[in-house]
Scaffold this motif. Structure first.
Motif, PDB file in Angstrom:
ATOM      1  N   VAL A  50       6.358  -2.301   7.235  1.00 41.76           N
ATOM      2  CA  VAL A  50       5.136  -2.078   6.472  1.00 41.76           C
ATOM      3  C   VAL A  50       4.275  -1.049   7.204  1.00 41.76           C
ATOM      4  CG1 VAL A  50       3.081  -3.184   5.506  1.00 41.76           C
ATOM      5  CG2 VAL A  50       5.221  -4.484   5.716  1.00 41.76           C
ATOM      6  N   PRO A  51       3.862   0.026   6.548  1.00 44.17           N
ATOM      7  CA  PRO A  51       2.964   0.979   7.209  1.00 44.17           C
ATOM      8  C   PRO A  51       1.702   0.265   7.692  1.00 44.17           C
ATOM      9  CG  PRO A  51       3.815   1.905   5.179  1.00 44.17           C
ATOM     10  CD  PRO A  51       4.222   0.471   5.189  1.00 44.17           C
ATOM     11  N   ALA A  52       1.316   0.553   8.939  1.00 44.50           N
ATOM     12  CA  ALA A  52       0.198  -0.168   9.546  1.00 44.50           C
ATOM     13  C   ALA A  52      -1.102   0.617   9.520  1.00 44.50           C
ATOM     14  CB  ALA A  52       0.540  -0.539  10.994  1.00 44.50           C
ATOM     15  N   ASP A  53      -1.071   1.846   8.996  1.00 38.18           N
ATOM     16  CA  ASP A  53      -2.318   2.606   8.895  1.00 38.18           C
ATOM     17  C   ASP A  53      -2.205   3.613   7.745  1.00 38.18           C
ATOM     18  OD1 ASP A  53      -0.905   4.885   9.886  1.00 38.18           O
ATOM     19  OD2 ASP A  53      -1.370   4.288  11.940  1.00 38.18           O
ATOM     20  N   PRO A  54      -3.331   4.098   7.249  1.00 38.00           N
ATOM     21  CA  PRO A  54      -3.315   5.027   6.100  1.00 38.00           C
ATOM     22  C   PRO A  54      -2.572   6.327   6.382  1.00 38.00           C
ATOM     23  CG  PRO A  54      -5.508   4.108   6.410  1.00 38.00           C
ATOM     24  CD  PRO A  54      -4.703   3.707   7.616  1.00 38.00           C
ATOM     25  N   ALA A  55      -2.616   6.803   7.629  1.00 33.53           N
ATOM     26  CA  ALA A  55      -1.949   8.066   7.945  1.00 33.53           C
ATOM     27  C   ALA A  55      -0.437   7.947   7.751  1.00 33.53           C
ATOM     28  CB  ALA A  55      -2.270   8.485   9.380  1.00 33.53           C
ATOM     29  N   THR A  56       0.133   6.793   8.120  1.00 33.32           N
ATOM     30  CA  THR A  56       1.577   6.588   7.939  1.00 33.32           C
ATOM     31  C   THR A  56       1.933   6.541   6.461  1.00 33.32           C
ATOM     32  OG1 THR A  56       1.733   5.382  10.043  1.00 33.32           O
ATOM     33  CG2 THR A  56       3.514   5.050   8.454  1.00 33.32           C
ATOM     34  N   VAL A  57       1.116   5.864   5.677  1.00 29.23           N
ATOM     35  CA  VAL A  57       1.350   5.801   4.225  1.00 29.23           C
ATOM     36  C   VAL A  57       1.337   7.199   3.631  1.00 29.23           C
ATOM     37  CG1 VAL A  57       0.421   5.005   2.016  1.00 29.23           C
ATOM     38  CG2 VAL A  57       0.392   3.483   4.003  1.00 29.23           C
ATOM     39  N   GLU A  58       0.320   7.978   3.978  1.00 31.15           N
ATOM     40  CA  GLU A  58       0.191   9.324   3.424  1.00 31.15           C
ATOM     41  C   GLU A  58       1.368  10.207   3.815  1.00 31.15           C
ATOM     42  OE1 GLU A  58      -2.934  13.117   3.552  1.00 31.15           O
ATOM     43  OE2 GLU A  58      -3.421  11.217   4.557  1.00 31.15           O
ATOM     44  N   TYR A  59       1.771  10.134   5.087  1.00 33.99           N
ATOM     45  CA  TYR A  59       2.875  10.978   5.542  1.00 33.99           C
ATOM     46  C   TYR A  59       4.177  10.626   4.825  1.00 33.99           C
ATOM     47  CZ  TYR A  59       6.535  12.922   8.494  1.00 33.99           C
ATOM     48  OH  TYR A  59       7.644  13.588   8.938  1.00 33.99           O
ATOM     49  N   LEU A  60       4.488   9.338   4.714  1.00 37.24           N
ATOM     50  CA  LEU A  60       5.745   8.934   4.079  1.00 37.24           C
ATOM     51  C   LEU A  60       5.783   9.341   2.611  1.00 37.24           C
ATOM     52  CD1 LEU A  60       6.244   5.404   5.676  1.00 37.24           C
ATOM     53  CD2 LEU A  60       7.502   7.492   6.197  1.00 37.24           C
ATOM     54  N   HIS A  61       4.678   9.179   1.908  1.00 41.07           N
ATOM     55  CA  HIS A  61       4.666   9.539   0.491  1.00 41.07           C
ATOM     56  C   HIS A  61       4.728  11.049   0.289  1.00 41.07           C
ATOM     57  CE1 HIS A  61       4.209   5.761  -1.726  1.00 41.07           C
ATOM     58  NE2 HIS A  61       3.562   5.308  -0.656  1.00 41.07           N
ATOM     59  N   SER A  62       4.068  11.804   1.156  1.00 41.90           N
ATOM     60  CA  SER A  62       4.132  13.262   1.021  1.00 41.90           C
ATOM     61  C   SER A  62       5.530  13.765   1.353  1.00 41.90           C
ATOM     62  CB  SER A  62       3.094  13.928   1.925  1.00 41.90           C
ATOM     63  OG  SER A  62       3.352  13.639   3.294  1.00 41.90           O
ATOM     64  N   SER A  63       6.159  13.178   2.369  1.00 40.54           N
ATOM     65  CA  SER A  63       7.530  13.574   2.719  1.00 40.54           C
ATOM     66  C   SER A  63       8.488  13.233   1.593  1.00 40.54           C
ATOM     67  CB  SER A  63       7.972  12.869   4.009  1.00 40.54           C
ATOM     68  OG  SER A  63       7.165  13.257   5.101  1.00 40.54           O
ATOM     69  N   TRP A  64       8.291  12.064   0.986  1.00 42.32           N
ATOM     70  CA  TRP A  64       9.156  11.627  -0.112  1.00 42.32           C
ATOM     71  C   TRP A  64       9.008  12.559  -1.315  1.00 42.32           C
ATOM     72  CZ3 TRP A  64      12.954   8.157  -0.326  1.00 42.32           C
ATOM     73  CH2 TRP A  64      13.398   7.725  -1.568  1.00 42.32           C
ATOM     74  N   ALA A  65       7.764  12.936  -1.598  1.00 40.79           N
ATOM     75  CA  ALA A  65       7.532  13.847  -2.724  1.00 40.79           C
ATOM     76  C   ALA A  65       8.187  15.194  -2.470  1.00 40.79           C
ATOM     77  CB  ALA A  65       6.028  14.023  -2.952  1.00 40.79           C
ATOM     78  N   GLY A  66       8.121  15.669  -1.204  1.00 45.72           N
ATOM     79  CA  GLY A  66       8.754  16.941  -0.859  1.00 45.72           C
ATOM     80  C   GLY A  66      10.256  16.881  -1.022  1.00 45.72           C
ATOM     81  N   GLU A  67      10.866  15.776  -0.601  1.00 44.26           N
ATOM     82  CA  GLU A  67      12.317  15.622  -0.751  1.00 44.26           C
ATOM     83  C   GLU A  67      12.702  15.579  -2.224  1.00 44.26           C
ATOM     84  OE1 GLU A  67      13.905  12.347   1.347  1.00 44.26           O
ATOM     85  OE2 GLU A  67      13.218  13.015   3.324  1.00 44.26           O
ATOM     86  N   SER A  68      11.894  14.917  -3.036  1.00 36.48           N
ATOM     87  CA  SER A  68      12.199  14.817  -4.460  1.00 36.48           C
ATOM     88  C   SER A  68      12.146  16.186  -5.129  1.00 36.48           C
ATOM     89  CB  SER A  68      11.212  13.859  -5.149  1.00 36.48           C
ATOM     90  OG  SER A  68      11.320  12.554  -4.604  1.00 36.48           O
ATOM     91  N   ARG A  69      11.159  17.006  -4.722  1.00 30.67           N
ATOM     92  CA  ARG A  69      11.071  18.364  -5.294  1.00 30.67           C
ATOM     93  C   ARG A  69      12.273  19.192  -4.897  1.00 30.67           C
ATOM     94  NH1 ARG A  69       5.519  17.676  -4.014  1.00 30.67           N
ATOM     95  NH2 ARG A  69       5.824  18.732  -2.002  1.00 30.67           N
TER      96      ARG A  69
END
Length: 283
Positions: free
Chosen positions: A259-278
């Protein structure tokens, strides 16, 4: 990573030659329960429990299972108790790649894939990885290929000096947590394979320069703080097992989610995931 049959199994149970009495007494003492307390829980008498433990009375199959339930004996060890009492094992041990476990495998795959972009994996009783999602694959980037050869072992990958250990910023704390977790398991399971793994990973040297990351924030549980691509990601681990398992293999599976323990980790994982999807959409 797809679900695969594990390459390691727990050690065989204690031989029936010991008799069921000493085995039951050992489990009761591990649980720090008196004969009277166990008798009250199992709707029996302290006298009968004493007779069973000393071999003066042979318990019925139902009584063995009832005592095992109240002592929270693992499923594999319940079979050992039954055999020691002269009965057939009650719980099967189905290979993970058996067609009968097809729905289980598919369900676990959907579960950990649905958890992406956050890391999740499935391990067996000795921490061999039987399935992992792309969140885990991301964290393993840069690990030497020889450590990624099957069977992958979660403890070895995490604590090996050439594995994830050099990138874990709070390694001493996280290492202590993992070793304590294994010690608790060893107190409940007579597993030579688990003992061997524990001795191996406990002997690993802590890489030089292991340090705590600066700028810590309060956490609701001990996080694993790990470097990835120039950033420090923070995760809290959660482990799930199956309720009332009727198969040894199923009983020894565990799903670990991070489980992400801080907002920065959440943001990074979702942005990386979006980049991979594109990127995948352009291919």
């Amino acid at each position: 990573m797809a679900l695969v049959a594990s390459g390691t199994t727990a050690s065989p149970a204690a031989p029936a030659a010991r008799g069921v009495g000493p085995l039951l007494r050992s489990w009761r003492e591990r649980r720090r329960i008196s004969q009277l307390e166990l008798a009250l829980r199992a709707d029996s008498s302290a006298r009968h429990i004493s007779f069973v433990e000393t071999g003066r009375s042979r318990p019925s199959e139902e009584m063995v299972l009832r005592l095992a339930e109240h002592l929270e004996v693992p499923v594999r060890e319940r079979n050992a108790l039954l055999v020691a009492a002269g009965y057939a094992p009650r719980y099967r041990q189905t290979p993970l790649d058996d067609p009968a476990l097809g729905p289980l495998r598919e369900g676990l795959e959907r579960l950990i894939r649905g958890y992406e972009p956050y890391p999740a994996l499935v391990v067996d009783a000795t921490y061999d990885v039987v399935s992992a999602n792309r969140g885990i694959t991301m964290l393993l980037e840069g690990v030497p290929q020889r450590l990624l050869a099957p069977p992958l072992n979660a403890m070895r990958l995490t604590l090996h000096p050439e594995g994830l250990a050099p990138r874990i910023r709070n390694l001493r704390e996280w290492r202590g947590h993992l070793l304590a977790q294994m010690e608790r398991q060893l107190a409940l399971h007579r597993s030579a394979a688990l003992r061997e793994l524990y001795e191996e990973v406990a002997a690993y040297t802590v890489p030089r320069g292991a340090r705590e990351a600066a700028g810590q924030v309060p956490y609701f549980a001990l996080p694993m703080r790990i470097e990835h691509d120039g950033r420090v990601l923070s995760f809290v681990s959660s482990i799930s097992t199956f309720n009332t398992p009727m198969d040894v293999t199923v009983a020894e599976l565990a799903i670990e989610t991070f489980v992400p323990a801080d907002p920065a980790t959440v943001e990074y994982l979702h942005s990386s995931w979006a980049g991979e999807s594109r990127e995948a959409g352009r291919e």
